[in-house]
Every structure is written in C-alpha cells, then in structure tokens.
Enzyme design. Structure first.
Site, PDB file in Angstrom:
ATOM      1  N   ALA A 181       0.859  -1.181   0.000  1.00  0.00           N
ATOM      2  CA  ALA A 181       0.000   0.000   0.000  1.00  0.00           C
ATOM      3  C   ALA A 181       0.897   1.232   0.000  1.00  0.00           C
ATOM      4  O   ALA A 181       2.079   1.149   0.347  1.00  0.00           O
ATOM      5  CB  ALA A 181      -0.862  -0.011   1.259  1.00  0.00           C
TER       6      ALA A 181
ATOM      7  N   GLY B 152       0.386  -5.112   0.725  1.00  0.00           N
ATOM      8  CA  GLY B 152      -0.718  -5.089  -0.226  1.00  0.00           C
ATOM      9  C   GLY B 152      -0.336  -5.713  -1.562  1.00  0.00           C
ATOM     10  O   GLY B 152      -1.182  -6.253  -2.270  1.00  0.00           O
TER      11      GLY B 152
ATOM     12  N   GLU C 221      -0.830  -9.243  -1.186  1.00  0.00           N
ATOM     13  CA  GLU C 221      -2.282  -9.468  -1.083  1.00  0.00           C
ATOM     14  C   GLU C 221      -2.937  -9.419  -2.467  1.00  0.00           C
ATOM     15  O   GLU C 221      -3.841 -10.196  -2.763  1.00  0.00           O
ATOM     16  CB  GLU C 221      -2.902  -8.438  -0.130  1.00  0.00           C
ATOM     17  CG  GLU C 221      -2.475  -8.703   1.320  1.00  0.00           C
ATOM     18  CD  GLU C 221      -2.960  -7.635   2.288  1.00  0.00           C
ATOM     19  OE1 GLU C 221      -2.647  -6.449   2.058  1.00  0.00           O
ATOM     20  OE2 GLU C 221      -3.651  -7.987   3.253  1.00  0.00           O
TER      21      GLU C 221
ATOM     22  N   GLU D 192       3.668  -5.743   7.070  1.00  0.00           N
ATOM     23  CA  GLU D 192       2.845  -4.729   7.741  1.00  0.00           C
ATOM     24  C   GLU D 192       3.137  -4.617   9.224  1.00  0.00           C
ATOM     25  O   GLU D 192       3.124  -3.533   9.797  1.00  0.00           O
ATOM     26  CB  GLU D 192       1.350  -5.049   7.548  1.00  0.00           C
ATOM     27  CG  GLU D 192       0.805  -4.766   6.169  1.00  0.00           C
ATOM     28  CD  GLU D 192       0.986  -5.912   5.204  1.00  0.00           C
ATOM     29  OE1 GLU D 192       1.820  -6.815   5.471  1.00  0.00           O
ATOM     30  OE2 GLU D 192       0.299  -5.927   4.170  1.00  0.00           O
TER      31      GLU D 192
END
Ligand code: CAA
Length: 684
Positions: free
Chosen positions: A62, A101, A104, A124
């Site tokens: 992210a 992310g 993910e 994270e």
C-alpha cells in the site's frame, strides 16, 4: 501517462503497473486495476489476465504516505475482491518484492509465477499494523497456518524458491526478461483448462492446524515481540482464519486493522520507516557527486572491534588486510573471525562455501606497509588521542593518494585526529557499534574538513555492508554516546539519592530497553579501564572492583549472579552506595518510577535538542535512528525525539524544570524550550 496500462496479447489481457519507485498501490493504481478487471470481464476475446509491474519491483505494498489520510475509493480490499471474482483466471507475474498489499494482490490472483530473485512477504507488522486486505485470511489458506504465521507475525519476507516449496507460487521463471512471456503462456495454459479459476479462499490446508499452534507460536516468539502490539493482533487475525468462515475472518481482520492503523505504535513505526530513508540523505551534498570505488579495506587492530568491522567487508565480498602489532594477537583475531563464521554456518545462515570465500579474502599482517594500496583504512586501536595521532601520522606517510583514512573512535575529536595528517579532507570517523558485525548502526563522523566525496563514499559503503548510517558532526561522544552520557549521569545521581540499581534498570526494561545501565555495566565488566594499583576506593566502582564485584564474569557486580547468570539485587551494593551518599552528606530517599523515568529520558531528549541546535545532527529523525539501531531504544516508541513529540515537548520541559534542583548543571536547550512554547514538534 496512466499508472496502469493494458494490452491484449493473443487472448490474454496484460495489465501493467508503472508507478515508480516501488509501484506502491496508491489510489490511481487501485482505480486502474479495478478498470482493468472490468475490461477483462466484459471483453469476450479475453480468456485470461496477467498482472505485472514495470520498473524494479512488483507492487511493494500500500502507499504508506496515504495512511492516516481520508480513504480514497476503491479500497485495496475491493480491488483484490474484484481480481478474485474475475471470471477469467488471473496470473500475477512477480519480480523484485511482492510486499504487503502487493502480496495481497498476488493472493487475490488465481495463480502466481515469479523469478527466483523475487521476495514475498507481509511486512505490515513492522509498520505496527496487520495486513488489511485479506492477507491474514488468504495466506494461511494457501500455505497453511504453520508457514503463514511467521510470515505475518514477524513480517520477514521469504525468497521465491521457498515460496514455491510452500505452495505460495505456482511456477518459477528462471529469467527475468522472460517473465512476462512465461506468465502469458502460463495464463493461456490455465485458461484452456476446464476448471474454474482457483480462489485462494478455497483450501483444506487450514483445517490441519493443531489447537496449540497459536500459543506455541506466542511462547516461542515472546522475547522477540515483547512490547509490540501488532504481532498479537496478527496472531488473532490468523486464529480467526481458522475459527471463522472467510467472510467473518475478513471482518475480524478489518476491525483489527482499523484499530491499529490509527494507533501510536503504528505512527511511530511509520516514522521509523521514513526516518531510515531520510538518514541516507545529506542535504548539502550534490546528487551527482562521484562515489569512490572501495575495492580493498585495511583495518588496524585485530581485537573484538577490528575483527567485527572486518567481517562486514568480508561478508560483502570486499578483501580486507588486518594489521596487528604482535603475531599472537593477529592469530587470535583471525581465529575469532573464522569461529564466528563457522558458528553462523553451523546455524545454517551461511554456507561453508561462503565461509571459505570470506576467509580467503582476509589477509593478516604485522606491517603497516601492507595497507598502502587499500582504498579505505579503518583504525580500531586503543582509545587514546596520542595513540590515534601516531597511527594517523604513520598512515599519512604510507597510504596511496586518494585513500580514505577512517577512525573508529567513539568519543575523540576527529578534527584533531585529521590534523595529524597532511590530508585532513581524506579523514572521516566510522563509528561502529559492538558487536560490529551484528549492530546495524554506523555513525559517520564528518570532520570540519572531510571532503564531500569522502562522506558520500562512506554513506554508499554503509549501504553496501548493510548498515544504517547516520551522519554526525564532531563533538565529544557524537550523537549516541553524548546522549548516553546524559542518561548515565542521572542514573548515577539517582543511585546516590536512594534509587536502587535494579529499580533504575527495571524502569528502562519496562520502557522497552533490552537492558538497563547497571546490567550493562555488569555485562561489560566494571573493571574495564580500572587499574587495581591505582584504585583509592574513592568511587563506587573502585570499591565494587576492590571487593571482587567486577561484573557477571566474577559472579557479582551491581547484582549477585547464580551459575545461570540470573541476577538478584545485592544488599552489599546498596550498603556501599549508602555509605558514599552519607559521606557526601546526601540523604537517601525513596524515589518513584515516574521520577526515575523522567530523569533518565528527559535529559536525553534535551541533549538531543542541543545536538540539533549545534548542527551536530542533520535532523531529529537521525537522532532517533542512532538510538533505535545502536542502543536498543524500543522501535515502537519511534526513538527519543519522536517519543518526546508524543509525550509533548512542553511536558518534557516542565519535567526538566520540576527536577531542576536534582540536575543543577543541566541547561535546557533553547530549541526545546522554543518548540515547546510554540506547541511544535521535532518531527514535522
Ligand atoms: N509506500 C510509499 N512509499 C514507499 C513505499 C510504500 N509502500 N515503499 C517504499 N517507498 C518509497 C521510499 O520511501 C523511498 O522514497 P524516497 O526515495 O523518497 O526516500 C522509495 O520508495 C524507495 O524505497 P527504498 O529506498 O526503500 O528502496 P529499496 O529498493 O531499498 O527497497 C522496498 C524497496 C524493499 C520495496 C522497500 O522500500 C520496502 O520495504 N518498502 C515497504 C514495503 C512495505 O512495508 N509494504 C507494506 C506496506 S503496508 C500495506 O501494504 C498495508 C496493507 O495491507 C493495506
């Protein structure tokens, strides 16, 4: 140009991200991916999809700069659901790092192919959060709980080969240039199969988890994770993946994510992430400055420090010549290096081949002349100015022109050392921390006359050997030891006023330090630099040493130790201290933990502010880096200056003033006072 582009090759839709530097999944990237998924679903000519990235890496996560700002649609979970729900198989083609992310997104894809150099991870937790886009639910379903837990809870990435073995990757593609074509071929192959795309949600592997797995994991990692809040949340989210259906588990993950992303630890750890990168930047150096090649390094002194420093370069493939005065000291030093490498190999962290290569790059010598052709020489000899000057005088006469001459001094004036040579522009401080092959910090001390090129080369070299480098100006003790001295002064004063060694240590342990000052002193040995014949029993240390209380090695120091080195407070020590207090006319009193904490830590913040004020450190976050990487300051508080920001600078000033009588010679920094008065912070 759009950050997401699509093209159709055969019957495969190739979706390419191009969002330098690391293809972070910012709002525009998310929207682009969403549009591409719509295109894939609606175009009958498309039979399969490949998601890939241009540039140096697959999505590295992210966009951290968006954290704490109002959310922009579509969210990452929505994008990943759209990928997963695509009626055509979607293949992730991974190079570089698929992190957070990014992984993910790859888990939302139905298949994953990667080059062997790729790394995959969910880091994270290192930012004080947990994967917030399904990672805690999908990863255990793909690789099983046993493999997923360490990845999610420690945040350490796994290399592609391991990822393939654990079932996270479907195929490895040897050649990076061929990755896109191989992914397209893979996509065409799976599109031709009759079964539907395989969603990461469907798996039986998760059912294998023994009920004790989570508690066992908690116990095994308790020490490493102490004080950090996010790891426990990560574990709970993975537990939810086992105990709840997918839709419920995702909700649990979301609730935990929302809670932690706004938390103080996450703010602190994000600060650490950006601080580490900021520290590499030196404001007044031109960007295109020439970096000098360092092909061979000389080290003077084969003691613990010299040997540790040598290992950094040997491990990075840079040949080292190590010089000592006597053959037996040289042999001992080289033997220790070999043993260290052998032990690391025994633990499986390096191969025997790597040990042999490192050792073949190490040359021992008793003659300074053998250093002449080194591009960099670092002295790690006794910490006395006269000795350092002698060494540098000698180096000046021997070293080739253009060689960098570095001192590993921890306190001494680098300008004075530089002045003992005819080439002060080539002199710099490289202050390693013990054990030098392990500790991440390198203080780079910039003398008044150090050439910009020499400084830039040292910064680059630090990266090569895996150190976090922080630039310091010249002052006694530089950034780290100068602040440590401010703390030690208070620790000693508190002791005289009635606080007990274990109480002082415990306050720092509770704060999150791995050790307190008196534990540290016992570990290092109280007789370090103490001479029995010169001792007059004038200090607490004199008396402790005279009574055989020389630290852990003698079974007693500030504490008593049992055979397993467990420590217990000592009445004898308390009596000795009380005796000194009485002699100096100081009445001892009970001192509360709050006072101890404030008197140990606030003066450090104050010293940090003085260091900033004097221009010794470039920025407050550099000071944080020094303390996090060199002295065990707990990362989840962000470092001393960030911590002070959170506590409030006016609270720090008020505390310093409140304890003013006990700290009569402490001058409160005008920068600190000024910022406190204006309601400002050190870090932005
Ligand atoms: N968001 C925003 N900026 C990022 C970023 C991210 N995720 N990752 C890196 N950057 C920036 C860095 O700040 C740096 O910027 P400057 O050049 O301005 O200093 C630049 O990209 C290059 O980064 P590095 O210097 O670190 O480059 P590198 O090649 O040494 O390392 C990397 C590359 C391994 C990807 C490393 O940058 C890294 O580890 N990044 C963070 C990865 C991460 O933590 N991802 C998870 C994010 S959280 C998440 O994804 C939550 C979720 O589930 C929703």
């Amino acid at each position: 140009m759009s950050v997401i582009s699509t093209r159709i090759q055969g019957d495969v839709l190739v979706v390419t991200a191009d969002n330098p530097p690391v293809n972070a999944l910012g709002a525009a990237v998310r929207q682009g991916l969403m549009d591409a998924m719509r295109q894939a679903a609606s175009d009958d000519a498309v039979k399969a999809v490949v998601i890939r990235c241009d540039g140096r890496t697959f999505f590295a996560g992210a966009d951290i700069t968006e954290f704490g700002k109002p959310p922009v649609s579509p969210s990452l979970p929505e994008v990943i659901d759209a990928i997963e729900n695509c009626p055509k198989p979607v293949v992730a083609a991974i190079h570089g790092t698929a992190l957070g992310g990014g992984l993910e997104v790859a888990l939302g894809c139905h298949y994953r192919v990667a080059v062997p150099s790729a790394k995959l991870g969910l880091p994270e937790v290192k930012l004080g959060i947990l994967p917030g886009a399904g990672g805690t639910q999908r990863l255990p379903r793909v690789v099983g709980v046993e493999a997923a837990l360490p990845m999610i809870v420690t945040g350490d990435p796994v290399p592609a080969k391991k990822a393939k073995a654990m079932g996270l990757l479907d195929a490895l593609v040897e050649d990076e240039a061929g990755l896109e074509d191989a992914a397209i071929a893979f996509a065409q192959d799976v599109a031709g199969r009759s079964e539907h795309p395989v969603s990461s949600r469907r798996s039986d592997r998760i059912a294998d988890t023994p009920p004790s797995a989570f508690d066992d994991f908690r116990k095994a990692n308790a020490r490493r994770l102490k004080g950090f809040e996010a790891p426990e949340a990560c574990i709970q989210a993975v537990e939810a993946a086992v105990s709840q259906p997918y839709e419920e588990g995702i909700k649990t993950e979301r609730v935990l994510f929302q809670k932690f992303v706004t938390g103080t630890q996450s703010k602190a750890l994000r600060h650490v992430f950006f601080a580490e990168r900021a520290a590499q930047k030196i404001d007044d150096l031109p960007k295109d400055i020439e970096i000098l090649p360092i092909r061979k390094v000389g080290i003077i002194g084969a003691g613990t420090m010299g040997g540790g420093i040598a290992m950094n370069f040997l491990s990075a493939g840079i040949p080292v010549t190590m010089v000592e005065m006597k053959q037996d000291a040289l042999d001992r030093g080289m033997g220790i290096i070999r043993r260290n490498y052998d032990n690391t190999a025994k633990k499986g962290r390096i191969t025997q081949q790597q040990v042999d290569t490192a050792m073949s790059n190490l040359t021992g010598s008793l003659d300074y002349a053998d250093l002449a052709d080194c591009d960099l020489v670092i002295e790690a000899v006794f910490e006395l100015m006269d000795i350092k000057k002698q060494v540098f005088g000698k180096l000046d006469s021997i070293m080739k022109p253009g060689a960098i001459l570095a001192t590993n001094t921890s306190y001494l004036n680098v300008n004075e050392i530089a002045a003992s040579t005819g080439r002060p522009e080539w002199v710099i401080g490289l202050h390693f921390f013990s054990p030098a092959n392990v500790m991440r910090l390198l203080e780079i001390v910039r003398g008044d006359r150090t050439a910009p090129q020499v400084l830039a080369t040292a910064m680059k070299l630090a990266r090569t050997i895996g150190k976090v480098a922080v630039v310091s100006g010249v002052c006694h003790g530089f950034i780290g030891n100068r602040m440590l001295a401010a703390r030690q002064k208070q620790a000693n004063a508190l002791l005289m006023e009635g606080a007990k060694p274990h109480q002082i240590d415990q306050v720092l342990l509770d704060f999150g330090f791995p050790m307190g000052p008196f534990q540290m002193a016992d570990l290092a040995g109280l007789d370090l630099g103490w001479k029995e014949e010169e001792s007059k029993g004038e200090t607490i240390r004199d008396v402790l040493c005279e009574r055989g209380r020389r630290g852990q090695k003698t079974g007693k120091g500030f504490y008593d130790y049992d055979e397993k080195r467990n420590r217990t407070p000592s009445d004898e020590v308390n009596a000795i201290v009380a005796g000194f207090a009485a002699k100096s006319g100081k009445a001892q009193r009970d001192i509360g933990d709050d006072e101890i904490r404030e008197r140990l830590l606030f003066p450090m913040v104050n010293e940090g502010a003085l260091i900033l004020e004097e221009g010794i450190a470039q920025r407050a976050s550099d000071i944080d880096m020094v303390w996090l990487n060199g002295y065990g300051w707990p990362a989840y508080t962000g470092g001393p200056m960030f911590w002070a920001d959170i506590v409030g600078l006016s609270t720090v000033v008020a505390g310093l003033e409140r304890h003013g009588d006990a700290m009569p010679d402490l001058t409160i920094s005008s920068l600190l006072k000024d910022k406190a008065a204006k309601g400002e912070r050190f870090n932005g």
